[in-house]
Write a protein that holds these residues in place. Structure first.
Motif, mmCIF file in Angstrom:
data_model
loop_
_atom_site.group_PDB
_atom_site.id
_atom_site.type_symbol
_atom_site.label_atom_id
_atom_site.label_comp_id
_atom_site.label_asym_id
_atom_site.label_seq_id
_atom_site.Cartn_x
_atom_site.Cartn_y
_atom_site.Cartn_z
ATOM 1 N N ASP A 83 -38.029 -13.062 9.337
ATOM 2 C CA ASP A 83 -38.210 -13.292 7.902
ATOM 3 C C ASP A 83 -39.549 -13.977 7.652
ATOM 4 O O ASP A 83 -40.296 -14.285 8.577
ATOM 5 N N GLY A 84 -39.860 -14.223 6.392
ATOM 6 C CA GLY A 84 -41.151 -14.787 6.000
ATOM 7 C C GLY A 84 -41.406 -16.179 6.550
ATOM 8 O O GLY A 84 -42.518 -16.517 6.925
ATOM 9 N N ALA A 85 -40.362 -17.012 6.596
ATOM 10 C CA ALA A 85 -40.530 -18.382 7.088
ATOM 11 C C ALA A 85 -40.889 -18.373 8.575
ATOM 12 O O ALA A 85 -41.750 -19.142 9.022
ATOM 13 N N ASN A 86 -40.237 -17.517 9.346
ATOM 14 C CA ASN A 86 -40.558 -17.429 10.769
ATOM 15 C C ASN A 86 -41.969 -16.876 10.985
ATOM 16 O O ASN A 86 -42.658 -17.267 11.919
ATOM 17 N N TRP A 87 -42.401 -15.966 10.103
ATOM 18 C CA TRP A 87 -43.751 -15.399 10.213
ATOM 19 C C TRP A 87 -44.792 -16.493 9.986
ATOM 20 O O TRP A 87 -45.728 -16.640 10.762
ATOM 21 N N VAL A 88 -44.612 -17.284 8.915
ATOM 22 C CA VAL A 88 -45.546 -18.379 8.623
ATOM 23 C C VAL A 88 -45.537 -19.384 9.767
ATOM 24 O O VAL A 88 -46.589 -19.872 10.187
ATOM 25 N N GLY A 89 -44.364 -19.661 10.297
ATOM 26 C CA GLY A 89 -44.255 -20.590 11.424
ATOM 27 C C GLY A 89 -45.002 -20.084 12.644
ATOM 28 O O GLY A 89 -45.695 -20.852 13.329
ATOM 29 N N SER A 90 -44.887 -18.789 12.940
ATOM 30 C CA SER A 90 -45.597 -18.207 14.086
ATOM 31 C C SER A 90 -47.105 -18.297 13.911
ATOM 32 O O SER A 90 -47.832 -18.661 14.830
#
Length: 153
Positions: A83-90
């Motif tokens: 999801d978007g939150a995991n993408w930003v975190g990565s």
């Protein structure tokens, strides 16, 4: 007697730009430019000193380079995020890890020189003359075309 590298001289110029313009003119005149070579002679290296190098500059440059690599790796890993939150975190994790490692390696690289090169610079190789050479079978035609070119300008 062997033929010189590139053939026989059909023109000589004091700058690469003028030699390039001569070959471009040959091409415009439908000359077979695959028979042409530009050879620079009397080469020299010019190193322009651009500033002082300090530990702070080395760490900052390393951090900037590391941040770009970290951002790249973070974006690649972000492809697999659910999801978007995991993408930003990565992306942020890759950026921060790259920044930290880049800064560390920049500082270590500077320390390894032990003050023997405390400046930054750029260097380039230049020639004092550029000869346009041509295959002997086509040299006379090239000379004729370049003679008209030199009269033009």
């Amino acid at each position: 007697m062997s033929m010189p590298l590139g053939g026989v001289q059909v023109g000589s110029y004091d700058s690469y730009e003028r030699a390039q313009a001569a070959v471009d003119h040959l091409s415009d005149e439908k000359f077979a430019v695959e028979n042409v070579t530009i050879i620079g002679t009397d080469l020299r290296m010019i190193e322009k000193v651009t500033g002082r190098m300090s530990l702070g500059r080395a760490v900052a440059a390393g951090a900037a380079g590391g941040a770009w690599w970290g951002l790249f790796v973070g974006l690649l890993l972000g492809i697999f995020a659910e999801d978007g939150a995991n993408w930003v975190g990565s992306v942020l994790t890759g950026l921060l890890i790259g920044l930290a490692f880049g800064a560390a390696f920049g500082g270590m690289g500077y320390a390894a020189t032990q003050g023997k090169r405390d400046f930054t610079s750029t260097s380039q190789i230049t020639a004092s003359r550029y000869d346009v050479m041509c295959n002997p079978a086509h040299a006379e035609e090239a000379r004729t075309i370049l003679a008209r070119f030199s009269l033009r300008g």
